[in-house]
Design an enzyme around this catalytic site. Structure first.
Site, mmCIF file in Angstrom:
data_model
loop_
_atom_site.group_PDB
_atom_site.id
_atom_site.type_symbol
_atom_site.label_atom_id
_atom_site.label_comp_id
_atom_site.label_asym_id
_atom_site.label_seq_id
_atom_site.Cartn_x
_atom_site.Cartn_y
_atom_site.Cartn_z
ATOM 1 N N GLY A 46 0.822 -1.200 0.000
ATOM 2 C CA GLY A 46 0.000 0.000 0.000
ATOM 3 C C GLY A 46 0.859 1.253 0.000
ATOM 4 C CD GLU A 78 2.809 3.682 5.380
ATOM 5 O OE1 GLU A 78 3.874 3.510 6.037
ATOM 6 O OE2 GLU A 78 2.047 2.729 5.081
HETATM 7 N N1 BES Z 1 6.182 -0.634 6.237
HETATM 8 C C1 BES Z 1 4.994 -0.968 5.568
HETATM 9 C C2 BES Z 1 5.174 -1.202 4.111
HETATM 10 C C3 BES Z 1 5.921 -2.456 3.752
HETATM 11 C C4 BES Z 1 5.422 -3.676 4.072
HETATM 12 C C5 BES Z 1 7.086 -2.426 3.079
HETATM 13 C C6 BES Z 1 6.111 -4.827 3.715
HETATM 14 C C7 BES Z 1 7.774 -3.575 2.735
HETATM 15 C C8 BES Z 1 7.289 -4.783 3.055
HETATM 16 C C9 BES Z 1 3.930 0.127 5.717
HETATM 17 O O1 BES Z 1 4.065 0.920 6.834
HETATM 18 C C10 BES Z 1 2.628 -0.564 5.838
HETATM 19 O O2 BES Z 1 2.416 -1.209 6.821
HETATM 20 N N2 BES Z 1 1.781 -0.455 4.830
HETATM 21 C C11 BES Z 1 0.527 -1.143 4.747
HETATM 22 C C12 BES Z 1 -0.636 -0.228 4.947
HETATM 23 C C13 BES Z 1 -0.881 0.105 6.368
HETATM 24 C C14 BES Z 1 -1.976 1.129 6.498
HETATM 25 C C15 BES Z 1 -1.226 -1.081 7.213
HETATM 26 C C16 BES Z 1 0.468 -1.726 3.354
HETATM 27 O O3 BES Z 1 1.307 -1.368 2.539
HETATM 28 O O4 BES Z 1 -0.414 -2.525 3.097
HETATM 29 ZN ZN ZN Z 2 3.365 0.120 8.628
#
Ligand code: BES
Ligand code: ZN
Length: 867
Positions: free
Chosen positions: A262, A299
């Site tokens: 996301g 984020e």
């Molecule tokens: N740090 C993550 C993104 C991420 C996840 C990068 C796995 C690399 C590998 C980010 O903070 C995150 O958690 N994003 C979620 C959305 C969030 C609102 C739960 C996502 O990308 O689905």
């Molecule tokens: Zn996250």
């Protein structure tokens, strides 16, 4: 299949060097990128070899303090570069390597999306950019110089502050970035492209003016206002709620079309999947607007919970993700309806996390080993992790919990911490004034290590004469892979008694920490026992086993003052109705009672409480129902849902028409105001359509070309199961209207793929060949393949054609994007819960995944499925 040695938590050792500073020079050339890195290294013990990670890098030069290294002192093997004979004092190691982002389809490291170059480093993508330890406990101050063609890449971004811009002749330019906050490599980011900038600003409480910049592709500028407003609301909320301010002079968000996840919290340079940035009422649904607001917040909140305080190793992933989900949940609850948010979150937890906990990929919030860390970005780490923090909050109360948070932040700012550090800091802060905790902290920590969803059994005895109510509580967690024996956990159980006019007496919090316990609730005089409202607000993530009469359930549904418990009572009846229908034994008594209660809600509540009413009317998810059925019969459940909708549509026809009449006047209210009315409209349409109502098809079809994306999509969804000409017409209208907007067209791909048509499989195959389908975009893949997996009659066709098709697609996707493929495999994780005939065809499909070329990520999941 080859077994790979897992990484173990027990093997953690600090890295034997400090790496206080990094200077990176990234030279973007037309056919490759040359990365020169100067690592300032300080040995922390004598004579240890230096081991750096590098994946798909061509090493062109290696020097210490400017002196090229003798080839006998280093070796490159697999993804490791080992250097020996290094000085016993601080030194600078320079590496020069070249990479090819133009042929990188993995969407990790440096890659292209459209015409831009962008990065994704979490968890271990930085090693695809240059040689580095690439572990989260190595924090450095970074200086990054980016040089590129100035026409192709006019915008050059990295973390921190832009300190210098240079014009280099007529065609090239360079920008120098400095980030004053030490950070691990997974938070590094770089973006180069021809992007349009939307600017705004935010002034923090202490008076710092922060430049807010959104970067999007040309033409997308009009769709950025919602994201920008969401960012400002997030900054405001973190100041008011946690007293946490932003710490740099600029904050950048870039929208990228090809993105596995996301969004990503890179320090001051968040990178977002475009679908989570570009939106307004005409192009996004209310649900999507709320989702965007919460992801922007998530984020942003990572700046403290993740970036300023990061994870010591990836076993601590929930330290940042569970906590940040908890924070974004509360943000949404505060801005909108706390009750609806809690209900949505619980529904999601049960349909995804409980399902994971009950299958072969079950794992603790803090696993003790893994093979591919990418496979551990799971709903258990995220949503169950957030539930653990919510329980701490419930046990301690808001004020003490907040003191704990303040202690956590001040104690660990600038460091890489563990979940134990977190829990201890919360407890220390909460008890700073000499108070006692009220529960056993060591026992609470078991929640982090023990997988599986605890089952809470409640039995009651009530002595009519004295009115004495006694609860017999039992808890038991079913075995999970590699954890056959479970210990009792600390369960905060919020409860109250509900009489016919509402709550009787105060709410109580029981702390249940034994395998079994008997609790006297005290004397409750009256002719019959009061209804028991237990696990209010879903105070612990457990499954509840408690006999409850129909009368008691109806009483809670009518009179409980906790909206969650009211919803839960309705869900309990809906589950009963649907499971009975799926077993071809409809329960007329429960059905008529539920219809009566729903009719009452429709009369008592109005569109002003639209969102609350809409969740009350919502049917349980498939996964939740499957968990109550043995063996699982997905086709019967699917039919049960549709037949029940049609009953509801017939029985409540006139109330639904009255409701629609009220809703129409609110349709044009902008989000979040008109949201309730629009959700109710969706429910009414889907029930009335199922019941064959004559007016609805035309009204729904009309909405597809109307001004509200929420109504258009609600109409399309309701029409999906309506095999009449309006369905095909609606899909055609939607396609024609949005074919040039890829973010929105994905919704069309998803709807097409999830429409239960008799020739559906062929049509899905055609979608993959559609000229506007981009096989390199995970959004498009998820739309088509995810849509198909949600298409119950097609995916679960008993001839196995749906399973085979998905298995073949996974193998294909895996060749270019293992992260996306290994997530898709989990759709097969519940194969054991089906009847034998279905198990066999599913196993055959799983067998198709056994190809030698399968990535290690996907293989790890396949092996778990088979175990
Ligand atoms: N740090 C993550 C993104 C991420 C996840 C990068 C796995 C690399 C590998 C980010 O903070 C995150 O958690 N994003 C979620 C959305 C969030 C609102 C739960 C996502 O990308 O689905
Ligand atoms: Zn996250």
């Amino acid at each position: 299949m080859v077994a790979v040695d897992p990484i173990r938590l027990a093997d953690y050792k600090p890295w034997p060097f400090a790496l206080p500073e990094i200077a990176l020079d990234v030279d973007l050339r037309s056919d490759q990128v040359v990365v020169t890195s100067d690592l300032s290294l300080e040995p922390l013990s004598t004579n240890v070899p230096l081991i750096l990670r590098g994946v798909e890098l061509t090493l062109d030069g290696l020097a210490v303090d400017g002196e090229p290294l003798d080839p006998s002192t280093w070796i490159q093997e697999g993804d490791r570069l080992t250097v020996t004979g290094l000085p016993d004092r601080p030194f600078v190691l320079t590496t020069r390597c070249s990479i090819d982002p133009f042929n990188n389809t993995s969407l990790e490291g440096l890659y292209t999306s459209g015409g831009m170059l962008t990065t994704q480093c979490e968890a271990e993508g930085f090693r695809r950019i240059t040689f580095h330890p690439d572990r989260p406990d190595v924090l450095s101050r970074w200086r990054v110089r980016i040089e590129a063609d100035r026409h192709r890449y006019p915008v050059l971004l990295s973390n921190g502050n832009a300190v210098q811009s240079l014009e280099l002749g007529s065609d090239r330019h360079a920008v120098l970035w400095e980030d004053p906050f030490p950070k691990p490599s997974y938070l590094f980011a770089l973006v180069a492209g021809d992007l349009r900038e939307i600017r705004d600003s935010f002034t923090t409480t202490s008076g710092r003016t922060v430049a807010l910049r959104l970067h999007v592709e040309a033409g997308d500028e009009p769709f950025t206002a919602h994201a920008m407003e969401s960012l400002k609301r997030s900054m405001q909320w973190d100041e008011c709620t946690y007293n946490l301010e932003y710490d740099l002079d600029e904050y950048n968000i870039v929208a990228v079309r090809h993105f596995n996840m996301g969004a990503m919290e890179n320090k001051s340079l968040n990178i977002f999947n475009s679908k989570l940035v570009l939106a307004d009422a005409e192009t996004a649904t209310d649900g999507e607007l709320e989702r965007i607001e919460s992801v922007i917040a998530h984020e942003y909140f990572h700046n403290w919970s993740g970036n300023r305080i990061t994870c010591r190793d990836w076993f601590q992933l929930s330290l940042k993700e569970g906590l940040t989900v908890f924070r974004d949940q509360n943000f949404t609850a505060d801005l909108h309806s706390a009750a609806v948010k809690r209900i949505d979150d619980v529904a999601m937890l049960r349909n995804t996390q409980f399902r994971e906990d009950a299958g072969p990929t079950a794992h603790p919030v803090k696993p003790s080993e893994y093979q591919a860390i990418d496979n551990f970005y799971t709903t258990t780490i995220y949503e169950k992790g957030a539930e653990l923090i919510r329980m701490l909050h419930t046990l301690l109360g808001s004020k003490r919990f907040m003191r704990g948070m303040a202690t956590y932040v001040s104690r660990f700012d600038g460091t890489a911490a563990t979940t134990e550090d977190f829990v201890q800091a919360i407890a220390d802060g909460a008890c700073a004034n000499g108070e006692t905790l009220g529960f056993d902290l060591e026992q609470f920590k078991r929640w982090y290590h023990q997988a599986g969803t605890p089952q809470l059994t409640v039995e009651r005895s009530w002595e009519a004469r004295s009115g004495r109510l006694t609860l017999h509580l039992r808890q038991q967690t079913p075995p999970t892979p590699e954890q056959p024996v479970k210990q009792p956990l600390v369960l905060p159980i919020a409860m109250a008694l509900i009489g016919s006019t509402g709550r009787q007496g105060e709410e109580r919090l029981l702390v249940f920490d034994q395998e079994e316990q008997v609790i006297e609730i005290g004397a409750v005089p009256g002719p019959q026992p009061p209804a028991l409202s237990i696990l209010r607000r879903f105070s612990a993530p457990v499954t509840l086993q408690m006999d409850m009469t129909l009368e008691e359930t109806l009483q809670l549904l009518a009179a409980d003052d906790d909206p969650f418990s009211r919803w839960e009572a309705g869900q309990r009846l809906s589950r009963q109705v649907l499971l009975a229908r799926a077993a071809a034994e409809p329960d007329a008594t429960v059905e008529s009672a539920l219809i009566h209660a729903l009719r009452q809600s429709l009369v008592d509540m109005d569109v002003q409480q639209g969102s609350e009413l809409a969740v009350l009317l919502s049917l349980p998810g498939m996964a939740e129902l499957e968990a109550c059925q043995e063996p699982v019969d997905p086709l019967a459940l699917f039919d049960a849902m549709q037949s029940w909708r049609s009953v509801l549509g017939c029985e409540l026809k006139s109330e639904l028409h009255d409701l629609l009449e009220q809703c129409r006047s609110q349709w044009s209210q902008p989000w979040p105001k008109g949201q309730g009315a629009r959700s109710l409209t969706g429910v009414a349409w889907s029930w009335l359509l199922a019941a064959g109502d004559a007016q609805t098809p035309a009204e729904a079809l009309n909405a597809v070309s109307g001004p509200s994306m929420t109504l258009a999509r609600a109409a399309l969804r309701a029409l999906q199961r309506h095999a009449g000409p309006e369905r095909e017409e609606a899909l055609r209208v939607f396609y024609d209207r949005w074919k040039d907007k890829p973010v929105i067209l994905d919704a069309w791909f998803g709807l097409e793929a999830s429409t239960p048509r008799s020739d559906g499989l062929k049509r899905v195959k055609d979608l993959l060949e559609h000229p506007r389908f981009d096989p390199l975009a995970p959004n498009a893949l998820r739309a088509v393949l995810g849509g198909f997996m949600a298409n119950v009659p097609l995916f679960h066709a008993i001839d196995g054609s749906g399973y085979t098709f998905i298995a073949e697609q996974i193998v294909d996707v895996d060749q270019r994007n293992p992260v996306t493929a290994s997530r898709m495999v989990k759709v097969f994780s519940r194969w054991r819960s089906y009847a034998l005939e279905r198990q066999l065809v599913m196993q055959e499909a799983i067998q198709l995944l056994d190809v030698p070329a399968l990535s290690s990520n996907t293989r790890e999941v396949v092996v778990m499925l088979k175990a």
